[in-house]
Design a protein around this motif. Structure first.
Motif, mmCIF file in Angstrom:
data_model
loop_
_atom_site.group_PDB
_atom_site.id
_atom_site.type_symbol
_atom_site.label_atom_id
_atom_site.label_comp_id
_atom_site.label_asym_id
_atom_site.label_seq_id
_atom_site.Cartn_x
_atom_site.Cartn_y
_atom_site.Cartn_z
ATOM 1 N N LEU A 131 -8.734 11.070 7.430
ATOM 2 C CA LEU A 131 -7.585 11.093 6.475
ATOM 3 C C LEU A 131 -7.260 12.261 5.922
ATOM 4 O O LEU A 131 -8.339 13.433 5.694
ATOM 5 N N PRO A 132 -6.374 12.786 5.482
ATOM 6 C CA PRO A 132 -5.741 14.052 4.888
ATOM 7 C C PRO A 132 -6.665 13.953 3.486
ATOM 8 O O PRO A 132 -6.772 13.210 2.852
ATOM 9 N N MET A 133 -6.977 15.512 3.264
ATOM 10 C CA MET A 133 -7.721 15.472 2.057
ATOM 11 C C MET A 133 -6.992 15.249 0.895
ATOM 12 O O MET A 133 -7.239 15.132 -0.061
ATOM 13 N N SER A 134 -5.512 15.443 1.090
ATOM 14 C CA SER A 134 -4.478 15.059 0.026
ATOM 15 C C SER A 134 -4.235 13.670 -0.463
ATOM 16 O O SER A 134 -3.535 13.331 -1.237
ATOM 17 N N THR A 135 -5.124 12.811 0.531
ATOM 18 C CA THR A 135 -4.918 11.274 -0.024
ATOM 19 C C THR A 135 -5.593 11.054 -1.048
ATOM 20 O O THR A 135 -6.551 11.360 -1.614
ATOM 21 N N GLU A 136 -4.661 10.287 -2.053
ATOM 22 C CA GLU A 136 -5.267 9.932 -3.413
ATOM 23 C C GLU A 136 -6.427 9.038 -3.177
ATOM 24 O O GLU A 136 -6.588 8.026 -2.761
ATOM 25 N N HIS A 137 -7.719 9.449 -4.162
ATOM 26 C CA HIS A 137 -8.786 8.695 -4.100
ATOM 27 C C HIS A 137 -8.766 7.256 -4.808
ATOM 28 O O HIS A 137 -9.275 6.439 -4.315
ATOM 29 N N SER A 138 -7.735 7.128 -5.702
ATOM 30 C CA SER A 138 -7.467 5.902 -6.142
ATOM 31 C C SER A 138 -6.821 4.759 -5.081
ATOM 32 O O SER A 138 -7.115 3.867 -5.415
ATOM 33 N N LYS A 139 -6.301 5.341 -4.083
ATOM 34 C CA LYS A 139 -5.935 4.493 -2.853
ATOM 35 C C LYS A 139 -6.905 4.047 -1.909
ATOM 36 O O LYS A 139 -6.696 3.257 -1.049
ATOM 37 N N LEU A 140 -8.237 4.509 -2.272
ATOM 38 C CA LEU A 140 -9.308 4.430 -1.318
ATOM 39 C C LEU A 140 -10.301 3.475 -1.776
ATOM 40 O O LEU A 140 -11.534 3.933 -1.482
ATOM 41 N N SER A 141 -9.926 2.656 -2.836
ATOM 42 C CA SER A 141 -10.907 1.672 -3.768
ATOM 43 C C SER A 141 -10.180 0.571 -3.780
ATOM 44 O O SER A 141 -9.073 0.480 -4.334
ATOM 45 N N GLY A 142 -10.713 -0.546 -3.239
ATOM 46 C CA GLY A 142 -10.075 -1.818 -3.394
ATOM 47 C C GLY A 142 -8.944 -2.232 -2.440
ATOM 48 O O GLY A 142 -8.322 -2.921 -2.666
ATOM 49 N N GLN A 143 -8.807 -1.164 -1.375
ATOM 50 C CA GLN A 143 -7.690 -1.285 -0.498
ATOM 51 C C GLN A 143 -7.795 -2.185 0.538
ATOM 52 O O GLN A 143 -9.016 -2.796 0.632
ATOM 53 N N VAL A 144 -6.897 -2.482 1.144
ATOM 54 C CA VAL A 144 -6.915 -3.304 2.312
ATOM 55 C C VAL A 144 -7.173 -2.353 3.563
ATOM 56 O O VAL A 144 -6.155 -1.578 3.982
ATOM 57 N N VAL A 145 -8.177 -2.570 4.616
ATOM 58 C CA VAL A 145 -7.986 -1.862 5.575
ATOM 59 C C VAL A 145 -7.293 -2.585 7.029
ATOM 60 O O VAL A 145 -7.758 -3.694 7.214
ATOM 61 N N LEU A 146 -6.304 -2.069 7.330
ATOM 62 C CA LEU A 146 -5.455 -3.025 8.255
ATOM 63 C C LEU A 146 -5.669 -2.269 9.714
ATOM 64 O O LEU A 146 -5.328 -1.206 10.047
ATOM 65 N N VAL A 147 -6.240 -3.133 10.599
ATOM 66 C CA VAL A 147 -6.462 -2.556 12.265
ATOM 67 C C VAL A 147 -5.344 -3.048 12.895
ATOM 68 O O VAL A 147 -5.070 -4.316 13.001
ATOM 69 N N GLY A 148 -4.533 -2.231 13.487
ATOM 70 C CA GLY A 148 -3.533 -2.618 14.385
ATOM 71 C C GLY A 148 -2.102 -2.565 13.630
ATOM 72 O O GLY A 148 -2.013 -3.133 12.368
ATOM 73 N N TYR A 149 -1.302 -1.779 14.181
ATOM 74 C CA TYR A 149 0.065 -1.513 13.458
ATOM 75 C C TYR A 149 1.299 -2.152 14.529
ATOM 76 O O TYR A 149 2.151 -1.453 14.739
ATOM 77 N N GLY A 150 0.947 -3.244 15.216
ATOM 78 C CA GLY A 150 1.963 -3.785 16.274
ATOM 79 C C GLY A 150 3.038 -4.626 15.287
ATOM 80 O O GLY A 150 3.027 -4.608 14.103
ATOM 81 N N ARG A 151 3.477 -5.461 16.032
ATOM 82 C CA ARG A 151 4.202 -6.495 15.200
ATOM 83 C C ARG A 151 3.902 -7.313 14.343
ATOM 84 O O ARG A 151 4.533 -7.351 13.218
ATOM 85 N N VAL A 152 2.597 -7.718 14.180
ATOM 86 C CA VAL A 152 2.070 -8.403 13.213
ATOM 87 C C VAL A 152 1.659 -7.332 12.044
ATOM 88 O O VAL A 152 1.791 -7.882 10.917
ATOM 89 N N GLY A 153 1.026 -6.530 12.670
ATOM 90 C CA GLY A 153 0.410 -5.656 11.559
ATOM 91 C C GLY A 153 1.547 -4.895 10.518
ATOM 92 O O GLY A 153 1.406 -4.644 9.458
#
Length: 202
Positions: A50-72
């Motif tokens: 992840l880029p170091m510029s990623t906001e830390h507030s978005k990395l707590s309580g988030q959803v980790v989504l595996v796969g970005y096809g039609r369903v993702g």
């Protein structure tokens, strides 16, 4: 093995802020000596972290989504519409690069490998959503997620009744079978039409 993995992940996450803070000065110091700099230049993959510029507030309580096809993509659109933070783990580098250009947190790699889920900050996530059609690595994803985050809620997509039953027995989380969900949706639409007609006396 899981205990060692958990300990390593916790140490890694704890050291992240210190490492990020030291990166700039370290690069400048190495840059003074070309020979030394070349020894440390491993050509690391920038899309695998992840880029170091990623906001830390978005990395707590988030959803980790595996796969970005039609369903993702549809799941991601629903999350974004509700203002829910998520991190995408996707093997297709072009997709990851495009997502980052759009401001979406994404990492490239096989989420069956612990390093990918660690980069997605699975230890702080609220949910792991496995939307990829490839179910070969699902168990390893679940094992890593449970080891790093015992309270995480997991949602899995599969196309096999046998695989779904096995995952349920292993307490992998909520399991959705593609064909079953499609049939349920179509049947509900059909029944709703008949209920409407009956209510109208037709």
């Amino acid at each position: 093995g899981q205990s060692l993995l958990l300990a390593g992940a916790i140490i890694s996450i704890a050291l992240n802020p210190l490492v990020f803070a030291a990166t700039g000065p370290l690069e400048r110091w190495l840059g003074r000596d070309r020979g030394l700099a070349s020894k440390f230049d491993r050509g690391t993959d920038p899309l695998a972290e992840l880029p170091m510029s990623t906001e830390h507030s978005k990395l707590s309580g988030q959803v980790v989504l595996v796969g970005y096809g039609r369903v993702g993509r549809r799941i991601a659109a629903s999350l974004a519409a509700q203002g829910i933070d998520y991190v995408v783990a996707e093997q297709n580098r072009e997709i990851v690069d495009k997502l980052r250009q759009e401001g979406v947190a994404a990492v490239a790699g096989n989420a069956g490998e612990a390093a990918v889920l660690i980069q997605a900050h699975i230890a702080r996530a609220r949910m792991l959503v496995i939307a990829t059609p490839d179910t070969f690595h699902v168990r390893s994803m679940v094992e890593v997620a449970r080891a790093l985050n015992p309270d995480i809620r997991i949602v899995v997509r599969t196309h096999s009744d046998e695989e779904a039953e096995l995952l349920r027995r292993e307490h992998a989380g909520k399991v959705f079978i593609g064909e079953e969900e499609l049939a349920n949706g179509m049947a509900e639409d059909i029944l709703a039409e008949y209920r409407t007609r009956r209510a109208a006396g037709q």
